[in-house]
Scaffold this motif. Structure first.
Motif, mmCIF file in Angstrom:
data_model
loop_
_atom_site.group_PDB
_atom_site.id
_atom_site.type_symbol
_atom_site.label_atom_id
_atom_site.label_comp_id
_atom_site.label_asym_id
_atom_site.label_seq_id
_atom_site.Cartn_x
_atom_site.Cartn_y
_atom_site.Cartn_z
ATOM 1 N N TRP A 4 -0.651 6.153 -2.826
ATOM 2 C CA TRP A 4 0.467 5.381 -3.101
ATOM 3 C C TRP A 4 1.561 5.650 -1.940
ATOM 4 O O TRP A 4 1.846 4.526 -1.144
ATOM 5 C CB TRP A 4 1.208 5.333 -4.340
ATOM 6 C CG TRP A 4 0.415 5.014 -5.563
ATOM 7 C CD1 TRP A 4 -0.160 5.660 -6.443
ATOM 8 C CD2 TRP A 4 -0.079 3.554 -5.862
ATOM 9 N NE1 TRP A 4 -0.936 4.826 -7.331
ATOM 10 C CE2 TRP A 4 -0.690 3.585 -7.002
ATOM 11 C CE3 TRP A 4 0.175 2.309 -5.215
ATOM 12 C CZ2 TRP A 4 -1.305 2.263 -7.484
ATOM 13 C CZ3 TRP A 4 -0.171 1.066 -5.785
ATOM 14 C CH2 TRP A 4 -1.009 1.201 -6.988
ATOM 15 N N LEU A 7 0.016 4.058 1.268
ATOM 16 C CA LEU A 7 0.264 2.680 1.484
ATOM 17 C C LEU A 7 1.789 2.264 1.859
ATOM 18 O O LEU A 7 1.922 1.294 2.490
ATOM 19 C CB LEU A 7 -0.156 1.880 -0.003
ATOM 20 C CG LEU A 7 -1.652 1.249 0.102
ATOM 21 C CD1 LEU A 7 -1.831 0.658 -1.411
ATOM 22 C CD2 LEU A 7 -1.725 0.338 1.146
ATOM 23 N N GLN A 10 2.336 2.542 5.183
ATOM 24 C CA GLN A 10 1.914 1.517 6.183
ATOM 25 C C GLN A 10 2.594 0.422 6.238
ATOM 26 O O GLN A 10 2.965 -0.201 7.148
ATOM 27 C CB GLN A 10 0.599 1.038 5.602
ATOM 28 C CG GLN A 10 -0.762 2.047 5.756
ATOM 29 C CD GLN A 10 -2.086 1.538 5.339
ATOM 30 O OE1 GLN A 10 -2.284 1.885 4.186
ATOM 31 N NE2 GLN A 10 -2.682 0.606 6.068
ATOM 32 N N ILE A 11 3.268 -0.035 5.062
ATOM 33 C CA ILE A 11 4.185 -1.038 4.660
ATOM 34 C C ILE A 11 5.535 -0.877 5.611
ATOM 35 O O ILE A 11 6.043 -1.806 5.987
ATOM 36 C CB ILE A 11 4.321 -1.384 3.207
ATOM 37 C CG1 ILE A 11 3.268 -1.928 2.541
ATOM 38 C CG2 ILE A 11 5.617 -2.339 3.153
ATOM 39 C CD1 ILE A 11 3.136 -1.834 1.213
ATOM 40 N N PHE A 14 5.168 -1.215 9.181
ATOM 41 C CA PHE A 14 4.984 -2.362 9.493
ATOM 42 C C PHE A 14 6.373 -3.306 9.587
ATOM 43 O O PHE A 14 6.759 -3.945 10.584
ATOM 44 C CB PHE A 14 4.298 -3.257 8.451
ATOM 45 C CG PHE A 14 3.829 -4.810 8.721
ATOM 46 C CD1 PHE A 14 2.958 -5.190 9.235
ATOM 47 C CD2 PHE A 14 4.864 -5.857 8.228
ATOM 48 C CE1 PHE A 14 2.736 -6.698 9.761
ATOM 49 C CE2 PHE A 14 4.889 -6.910 8.545
ATOM 50 C CZ PHE A 14 3.866 -7.496 9.337
ATOM 51 N N ASP B 3 -6.055 7.129 -6.173
ATOM 52 C CA ASP B 3 -5.018 7.297 -7.085
ATOM 53 C C ASP B 3 -4.729 5.715 -7.861
ATOM 54 O O ASP B 3 -4.093 5.978 -9.042
ATOM 55 C CB ASP B 3 -3.862 7.344 -6.505
ATOM 56 C CG ASP B 3 -3.734 9.078 -5.873
ATOM 57 O OD1 ASP B 3 -4.333 9.750 -6.490
ATOM 58 O OD2 ASP B 3 -3.117 9.427 -4.808
ATOM 59 N N TRP B 4 -4.955 4.559 -7.308
ATOM 60 C CA TRP B 4 -4.805 3.520 -8.059
ATOM 61 C C TRP B 4 -5.928 3.132 -8.828
ATOM 62 O O TRP B 4 -5.833 2.584 -10.037
ATOM 63 C CB TRP B 4 -4.621 2.199 -7.087
ATOM 64 C CG TRP B 4 -5.358 1.918 -5.794
ATOM 65 C CD1 TRP B 4 -6.741 1.678 -5.672
ATOM 66 C CD2 TRP B 4 -4.836 2.663 -4.543
ATOM 67 N NE1 TRP B 4 -6.758 1.756 -4.153
ATOM 68 C CE2 TRP B 4 -6.013 2.279 -3.784
ATOM 69 C CE3 TRP B 4 -3.727 3.208 -4.165
ATOM 70 C CZ2 TRP B 4 -5.941 2.909 -2.389
ATOM 71 C CZ3 TRP B 4 -3.550 3.558 -2.850
ATOM 72 C CH2 TRP B 4 -4.682 3.315 -1.985
ATOM 73 N N GLN B 83 -6.191 -1.444 -2.218
ATOM 74 C CA GLN B 83 -5.744 -0.711 -0.711
ATOM 75 C C GLN B 83 -6.479 -1.845 0.183
ATOM 76 O O GLN B 83 -5.858 -2.093 1.049
ATOM 77 C CB GLN B 83 -6.695 0.575 -0.474
ATOM 78 C CG GLN B 83 -6.945 0.878 1.030
ATOM 79 C CD GLN B 83 -6.105 2.232 1.331
ATOM 80 O OE1 GLN B 83 -5.622 2.887 0.536
ATOM 81 N NE2 GLN B 83 -5.911 2.256 2.549
ATOM 82 N N ILE B 86 -4.111 -5.272 0.358
ATOM 83 C CA ILE B 86 -2.660 -4.954 0.916
ATOM 84 C C ILE B 86 -3.107 -4.918 2.359
ATOM 85 O O ILE B 86 -2.358 -5.468 3.113
ATOM 86 C CB ILE B 86 -1.933 -3.749 0.454
ATOM 87 C CG1 ILE B 86 -1.633 -4.277 -1.361
ATOM 88 C CG2 ILE B 86 -0.934 -3.403 1.164
ATOM 89 C CD1 ILE B 86 -0.835 -3.237 -1.711
ATOM 90 N N GLU B 87 -4.098 -4.028 2.666
ATOM 91 C CA GLU B 87 -4.352 -3.806 4.437
ATOM 92 C C GLU B 87 -4.653 -5.491 4.836
ATOM 93 O O GLU B 87 -4.267 -5.531 5.927
ATOM 94 C CB GLU B 87 -5.579 -2.962 4.563
ATOM 95 C CG GLU B 87 -4.728 -1.390 4.230
ATOM 96 C CD GLU B 87 -5.719 -0.241 4.552
ATOM 97 O OE1 GLU B 87 -7.229 -0.946 4.914
ATOM 98 O OE2 GLU B 87 -5.393 0.864 4.492
ATOM 99 N N LEU B 90 -1.727 -7.176 5.417
ATOM 100 C CA LEU B 90 -0.744 -6.820 6.378
ATOM 101 C C LEU B 90 -1.363 -7.111 7.504
ATOM 102 O O LEU B 90 -0.571 -7.607 8.646
ATOM 103 C CB LEU B 90 -0.600 -5.275 6.227
ATOM 104 C CG LEU B 90 0.230 -4.646 5.143
ATOM 105 C CD1 LEU B 90 0.116 -3.250 5.200
ATOM 106 C CD2 LEU B 90 1.653 -4.932 5.280
ATOM 107 N N VAL B 99 4.693 -8.285 16.738
ATOM 108 C CA VAL B 99 5.986 -7.167 17.184
ATOM 109 C C VAL B 99 6.088 -7.725 18.497
ATOM 110 O O VAL B 99 5.385 -7.971 19.443
ATOM 111 C CB VAL B 99 5.406 -5.827 17.402
ATOM 112 C CG1 VAL B 99 6.524 -4.688 17.855
ATOM 113 C CG2 VAL B 99 5.040 -5.172 15.719
#
Lengths: 100, 100, 100, 100
Positions: A4, A7, A10-11, A14, B3-4, B83, B86-87, B90, B99
């Motif tokens: 977690w 993650l 990473q967010i 970003f 973990d998730w 994971q 979400i990746e 992103l 950016v």
């Protein structure tokens, strides 16, 4: 670092790269979380659950990701440990709804 | 198990023990996620972000947990990897918001 | 005064008497409207539409009233004419979704 | 017919002409109301109330109309009198929040 935390990192990377964090106060993040939850719900509008999953699988997946991303930003801003808050809530729910 | 996956297992054990999974179709889970997101928002109603965090810290923590729990149930029902989704999101956002 | 102007006046008298209007900026009213909409949705959580209407009729009625009250407060704050904005939206929808 | 009944009739004529009423069970209407409330909220996302009203006036107007249209469809489906349910709710609120 657990999964977690990785993650969340990473967010945070970003949004730091885009200098967005100045806007990310918890109230506006909570507003955004509600909006994303409604966008997820929109995939199920006027459809049965099965039809929605069949026709909108890709978008459902993205909206769940958006909801989780905002929830993880809130955890980051408020310095909350994902695993800890979920385990605490499950314990509280276990008292409220005991197994028969 | 990462973990998730461990957390999803804890959540699935919880609802299996209560025989709740029969109600947990994705459409009703998405409804519940929206309701929990609104309960989180309620902690910020009529308050500035700072005042809300100061006076409702405990409840904010619980509502974020509730949101995450429903999101993880949806991942479980739809067989999604936290994971990965979400990746992917992103990466998509990085294209949409490059950016400068 | 037409019928919604009368209702808006009743609602404004109610909140003026309590000195609430100082908190009622459009952003916080929009937040409250979302919260009330979710409370209405809660009456349908884990139920079919028919079961919900049968078992929660009284509460559904109150939550719809709450939603309408916040929408009317927004009309009041933003000086919008109920009939006008609804008719405009119906006209726009009629172009978007023509009768076959 | 009072002004609300006339508005509901216009909305019902609109959806009857498109044969939409078959989809309009109260649960799906409540889902749609929540989605529209979130679209309204989106106009206020990442902005102060004043900035949002200044930059999104037109869209705010439309989203409030959408919210009211769904609330009025629910009144129509559930045979509720708009004036009556709002006055009842105001009376109940007056007991809950007495004027000091």
């Amino acid at each position: 670092m657990n999964d977690w935390e990785k993650l969340i990192k990473q967010i945070d990377d970003f949004r730091n790269a885009r200098d967005w964090r100045q806007y990310h106060n918890p109230k506006d993040l909570a507003i955004s979380l509600s909006i994303e939850a409604a966008e997820l719900l929109e995939d199920f509008q006027w459809r049965s659950s099965k039809e929605a999953v069949r026709s909108n699988a890709e978008n459902i997946r993205e909206e769940i990701a958006d909801v989780m991303i905002y929830a993880l930003m809130l955890c980051s801003e408020l310095d909350l440990d994902v695993q800890e808050i979920i385990e605490e809530k499950l314990k509280k729910n276990a008292v409220k709804y005991p197994v028969k």
